[in-house]
Design a protein around this motif. Structure first.
Motif, PDB file in Angstrom:
ATOM      1  N   THR A   1      -1.531  -1.039  -0.373  1.00 29.77           N
ATOM      2  CA  THR A   1      -2.302  -0.169   0.512  1.00 29.77           C
ATOM      3  C   THR A   1      -2.454  -0.741   1.918  1.00 29.77           C
ATOM      4  OG1 THR A   1      -4.343  -1.167  -0.345  1.00 29.77           O
ATOM      5  CG2 THR A   1      -3.603   0.890  -1.369  1.00 29.77           C
TER       6      THR A   1
ATOM      7  N   GLU B   1      -0.960   4.261   3.757  1.00 29.57           N
ATOM      8  CA  GLU B   1      -2.323   4.764   3.623  1.00 29.57           C
ATOM      9  C   GLU B   1      -2.403   6.186   3.082  1.00 29.57           C
ATOM     10  OE1 GLU B   1      -3.723   4.501   7.587  1.00 29.57           O
ATOM     11  OE2 GLU B   1      -3.733   2.300   7.634  1.00 29.57           O
ATOM     12  N   ARG B   2      -1.327   6.956   3.242  1.00 32.05           N
ATOM     13  CA  ARG B   2      -1.339   8.359   2.846  1.00 32.05           C
ATOM     14  C   ARG B   2      -0.066   8.699   2.081  1.00 32.05           C
ATOM     15  NH1 ARG B   2      -5.188  11.362   4.849  1.00 32.05           N
ATOM     16  NH2 ARG B   2      -4.055  13.299   4.424  1.00 32.05           N
TER      17      ARG B   2
END
Length: 232
Positions: free
Chosen positions: A159, A163-164
């Motif tokens: 992570t 992040e997405r």
């Protein structure tokens, strides 16, 4: 976030099962040809309960198993501009493509429209199965093609690097984009979608495409010739 993928029996279409974690509700994205048995195995193995089916667009190879996967208990979600395709996606195939599909699939193709269909729109936020899913309308491949964007990344992915997650359907692939020469395709609309929708996604975003391997927005921004063309 829990994510598993299944590759369909024809056209190499990726179907995704997404949930906050094992043992919870989930969404199923783009159930293509012959995926229903393997999707059910994933649901049983990881104790998942389907809450909705999400469709990035209405082409047959992305929706063929939507009705058995929905099983009359969950709704299929599709952009309003592609809603018409769920009436009979077989009808949009060219005269030579259906026999080729049936030969590859191994049996006659049939179609039953889903019992419940929810039409979605640009910038809508779907709150389903404990997930917050942002809809971005990105026409060009079809009139109602969309990206589905979620905060977070699948388990096992660092992570601090990503992040997405974006489920891009046939808008964006690793090193390529979806074709625009099929009925409902529009090269000019695809150019706008790449420039105004895809290139506005943040770099630390994992891309789970409708076909082929996963990639990232950063990698595609730097190397995808179609993105380099519209960015330049």
């Amino acid at each position: 976030m829990f994510v598993r993928s299944v590759v369909a029996d024809a056209f190499g279409t990726n179907c995704y099962v997404v949930a906050p974690a094992e043992g919870e509700e989930c969404i199923i994205v783009d159930p293509g040809i012959g995926v229903e048995g393997r999707v059910q195995e994933i649901l049983r193995e990881h104790r998942l309960r389907p809450a909705a089916v999400l469709l990035t667009h209405g082409h047959l190879d992305h929706v063929y198993a939507v009705t058995p996967v929905c099983a009359g208990t969950v709704a299929a979600h599709i952009h309003t501009d592609d809603r018409y395709r769920l009436v009979d996606p077989l009808a949009s195939l060219g005269p030579g493509l259906l026999p080729a599909l049936e030969q590859q699939f191994g049996r006659r193709a049939t179609w039953t429209e889903p019992e419940e269909v929810v039409e979605i729109v640009d910038r809508e936020v779907l709150r389903i199965a404990g997930l917050s899913i942002e809809v971005a309308h990105a026409p060009g491949h079809t009139e109602g093609s969309v990206l589905f964007s979620l905060a977070g990344v699948p388990q096992g992915i660092p992570t601090d690097e990503l992040e997405r997650t974006v489920l891009s359907g046939d808008v964006l692939f690793a090193g390529s984009i979806g074709r625009t020469d099929l009925p409902g395709g529009d090269p000019a609309a695809m150019q706008r979608s790449l420039r105004e929708v895809v290139l506005t996604q943040p770099d630390p975003t994992l891309v789970l495409p409708g076909h082929g391997p996963a990639t990232t927005i950063a990698r595609e921004r730097a190397t995808n010739p179609y993105l380099l063309d519209v960015a330049g």
